[in-house]
Design a protein around this motif. Structure first.
Motif, PDB file in Angstrom:
ATOM      1  N   SER A  15     -70.812  -9.073  28.970  1.00 36.05           N
ATOM      2  CA  SER A  15     -70.260  -7.844  29.544  1.00 36.05           C
ATOM      3  C   SER A  15     -68.985  -7.439  28.816  1.00 36.05           C
ATOM      4  O   SER A  15     -68.243  -8.282  28.322  1.00 36.05           O
ATOM      5  CB  SER A  15     -69.925  -8.051  31.024  1.00 36.05           C
ATOM      6  OG  SER A  15     -71.074  -8.419  31.748  1.00 36.05           O
ATOM      7  N   ILE A  16     -68.739  -6.140  28.829  1.00 39.02           N
ATOM      8  CA  ILE A  16     -67.564  -5.551  28.202  1.00 39.02           C
ATOM      9  C   ILE A  16     -66.858  -4.700  29.241  1.00 39.02           C
ATOM     10  O   ILE A  16     -67.497  -3.936  29.962  1.00 39.02           O
ATOM     11  CB  ILE A  16     -67.972  -4.671  27.006  1.00 39.02           C
ATOM     12  CG1 ILE A  16     -68.679  -5.517  25.957  1.00 39.02           C
ATOM     13  CG2 ILE A  16     -66.763  -3.953  26.417  1.00 39.02           C
ATOM     14  CD1 ILE A  16     -69.395  -4.702  24.898  1.00 39.02           C
ATOM     15  N   ILE A  17     -65.551  -4.827  29.303  1.00 41.58           N
ATOM     16  CA  ILE A  17     -64.733  -4.037  30.216  1.00 41.58           C
ATOM     17  C   ILE A  17     -63.942  -3.006  29.412  1.00 41.58           C
ATOM     18  O   ILE A  17     -63.375  -3.323  28.363  1.00 41.58           O
ATOM     19  CB  ILE A  17     -63.751  -4.931  31.011  1.00 41.58           C
ATOM     20  CG1 ILE A  17     -64.503  -5.867  31.927  1.00 41.58           C
ATOM     21  CG2 ILE A  17     -62.728  -4.100  31.780  1.00 41.58           C
ATOM     22  CD1 ILE A  17     -65.219  -5.191  33.085  1.00 41.58           C
ATOM     23  N   ILE A  18     -63.914  -1.784  29.929  1.00 41.48           N
ATOM     24  CA  ILE A  18     -63.086  -0.720  29.369  1.00 41.48           C
ATOM     25  C   ILE A  18     -62.138  -0.289  30.477  1.00 41.48           C
ATOM     26  O   ILE A  18     -62.578   0.077  31.563  1.00 41.48           O
ATOM     27  CB  ILE A  18     -63.950   0.482  28.927  1.00 41.48           C
ATOM     28  CG1 ILE A  18     -64.977   0.053  27.900  1.00 41.48           C
ATOM     29  CG2 ILE A  18     -63.067   1.610  28.400  1.00 41.48           C
ATOM     30  CD1 ILE A  18     -66.046   1.078  27.634  1.00 41.48           C
ATOM     31  N   ASP A  19     -60.831  -0.369  30.212  1.00 43.09           N
ATOM     32  CA  ASP A  19     -59.849   0.066  31.198  1.00 43.09           C
ATOM     33  C   ASP A  19     -58.597   0.558  30.485  1.00 43.09           C
ATOM     34  O   ASP A  19     -58.616   0.745  29.263  1.00 43.09           O
ATOM     35  CB  ASP A  19     -59.539  -1.049  32.207  1.00 43.09           C
ATOM     36  CG  ASP A  19     -58.980  -2.312  31.586  1.00 43.09           C
ATOM     37  OD1 ASP A  19     -58.502  -2.269  30.431  1.00 43.09           O
ATOM     38  OD2 ASP A  19     -59.010  -3.356  32.256  1.00 43.09           O
ATOM     39  N   ASP A  20     -57.520   0.736  31.231  1.00 41.67           N
ATOM     40  CA  ASP A  20     -56.306   1.299  30.632  1.00 41.67           C
ATOM     41  C   ASP A  20     -55.653   0.380  29.608  1.00 41.67           C
ATOM     42  O   ASP A  20     -54.810   0.810  28.835  1.00 41.67           O
ATOM     43  CB  ASP A  20     -55.294   1.707  31.702  1.00 41.67           C
ATOM     44  CG  ASP A  20     -54.905   0.575  32.630  1.00 41.67           C
ATOM     45  OD1 ASP A  20     -55.388  -0.563  32.460  1.00 41.67           O
ATOM     46  OD2 ASP A  20     -54.102   0.834  33.541  1.00 41.67           O
ATOM     47  N   SER A  21     -56.065  -0.886  29.563  1.00 43.00           N
ATOM     48  CA  SER A  21     -55.520  -1.793  28.557  1.00 43.00           C
ATOM     49  C   SER A  21     -56.406  -1.888  27.318  1.00 43.00           C
ATOM     50  O   SER A  21     -56.082  -2.604  26.381  1.00 43.00           O
ATOM     51  CB  SER A  21     -55.277  -3.182  29.159  1.00 43.00           C
ATOM     52  OG  SER A  21     -56.494  -3.778  29.559  1.00 43.00           O
ATOM     53  N   GLY A  22     -57.539  -1.182  27.300  1.00 46.34           N
ATOM     54  CA  GLY A  22     -58.403  -1.172  26.125  1.00 46.34           C
ATOM     55  C   GLY A  22     -59.805  -1.663  26.414  1.00 46.34           C
ATOM     56  O   GLY A  22     -60.308  -1.558  27.525  1.00 46.34           O
ATOM     57  N   PHE A  70     -60.257   6.880  27.584  1.00 44.84           N
ATOM     58  CA  PHE A  70     -60.964   6.762  28.866  1.00 44.84           C
ATOM     59  C   PHE A  70     -60.009   6.255  29.926  1.00 44.84           C
ATOM     60  O   PHE A  70     -59.416   5.190  29.783  1.00 44.84           O
ATOM     61  CB  PHE A  70     -62.159   5.813  28.738  1.00 44.84           C
ATOM     62  CG  PHE A  70     -62.968   5.697  29.998  1.00 44.84           C
ATOM     63  CD1 PHE A  70     -63.781   6.737  30.408  1.00 44.84           C
ATOM     64  CD2 PHE A  70     -62.901   4.564  30.783  1.00 44.84           C
ATOM     65  CE1 PHE A  70     -64.521   6.642  31.576  1.00 44.84           C
ATOM     66  CE2 PHE A  70     -63.643   4.450  31.946  1.00 44.84           C
ATOM     67  CZ  PHE A  70     -64.456   5.501  32.334  1.00 44.84           C
ATOM     68  N   ASP A  71     -59.851   7.042  30.990  1.00 43.45           N
ATOM     69  CA  ASP A  71     -59.024   6.573  32.096  1.00 43.45           C
ATOM     70  C   ASP A  71     -59.949   6.198  33.244  1.00 43.45           C
ATOM     71  O   ASP A  71     -60.785   6.954  33.661  1.00 43.45           O
ATOM     72  CB  ASP A  71     -57.998   7.625  32.520  1.00 43.45           C
ATOM     73  CG  ASP A  71     -58.627   8.929  32.965  1.00 43.45           C
ATOM     74  OD1 ASP A  71     -59.811   9.162  32.652  1.00 43.45           O
ATOM     75  OD2 ASP A  71     -57.949   9.725  33.633  1.00 43.45           O
ATOM     76  N   GLY A  72     -59.811   5.006  33.705  1.00 48.60           N
ATOM     77  CA  GLY A  72     -60.694   4.448  34.716  1.00 48.60           C
ATOM     78  C   GLY A  72     -61.098   3.067  34.261  1.00 48.60           C
ATOM     79  O   GLY A  72     -60.562   2.524  33.296  1.00 48.60           O
ATOM     80  N   THR A  73     -62.060   2.498  34.960  1.00 50.41           N
ATOM     81  CA  THR A  73     -62.550   1.172  34.608  1.00 50.41           C
ATOM     82  C   THR A  73     -64.071   1.214  34.552  1.00 50.41           C
ATOM     83  O   THR A  73     -64.713   1.660  35.498  1.00 50.41           O
ATOM     84  CB  THR A  73     -62.109   0.120  35.653  1.00 50.41           C
ATOM     85  OG1 THR A  73     -60.699   0.200  35.805  1.00 50.41           O
ATOM     86  CG2 THR A  73     -62.485  -1.272  35.228  1.00 50.41           C
ATOM     87  N   ALA A  74     -64.608   0.768  33.431  1.00 51.33           N
ATOM     88  CA  ALA A  74     -66.056   0.740  33.261  1.00 51.33           C
ATOM     89  C   ALA A  74     -66.471  -0.623  32.730  1.00 51.33           C
ATOM     90  O   ALA A  74     -65.706  -1.289  32.026  1.00 51.33           O
ATOM     91  CB  ALA A  74     -66.504   1.833  32.300  1.00 51.33           C
ATOM     92  N   ALA A 110     -67.462   9.011  36.443  1.00 47.04           N
ATOM     93  CA  ALA A 110     -66.910   8.169  35.381  1.00 47.04           C
ATOM     94  C   ALA A 110     -67.968   7.885  34.326  1.00 47.04           C
ATOM     95  O   ALA A 110     -67.681   7.891  33.122  1.00 47.04           O
ATOM     96  CB  ALA A 110     -66.371   6.857  35.956  1.00 47.04           C
ATOM     97  N   ALA A 111     -69.195   7.674  34.757  1.00 49.25           N
ATOM     98  CA  ALA A 111     -70.290   7.437  33.809  1.00 49.25           C
ATOM     99  C   ALA A 111     -70.519   8.647  32.911  1.00 49.25           C
ATOM    100  O   ALA A 111     -70.707   8.502  31.704  1.00 49.25           O
ATOM    101  CB  ALA A 111     -71.581   7.076  34.552  1.00 49.25           C
TER     102      ALA A 111
END
Length: 95
Positions: free
Chosen positions: A33-40, A20-24, A86-87
């Motif tokens: 809350s959980i963050i998904i971004d380019d670092s995992g 996944f590229d982007g930030t969710a 992105a969603a």
């Protein structure tokens, strides 16, 4: 970190596998809350391109593959705030 969030981070890491590229941000009501971004994938409450909010049961059903994210959104069980593109991409990765 709650056990629900800890388990969700591990499950998302396996499902997404860096795809996944982007930030969710996933907000699991009453858990965290959980963050998904380019670092995992990690616990966090950073700003994101898209924020998806659901209760614990809905989120777990999505992770287990028992509930399609699009269906959850259409039935009001999952709310989305921000970049719908992105969603949709994230939903496709989780299905």
């Amino acid at each position: 970190m709650s056990e629900v969030v800890k388990g969700a981070v591990a499950a998302l890491q396996q499902k997404l596998d860096g795809g996944f590229d982007g930030t969710a941000k996933f907000v699991i009501e009453d858990e965290g809350s959980i963050i998904i971004d380019d670092s995992g994938v990690r616990e966090g409450d950073d700003d994101a391109d898209v924020t998806l909010t659901a209760d614990t049961e809905t989120f777990q059903s999505i992770l287990d593959g028992d509930l399609n994210p699009t269906t959850a959104f259409m039935t009001g069980k999952l709310s989305v705030d921000g970049d719908m593109g992105a969603a949709m991409k994230l939903g496709g990765l989780l299905s």
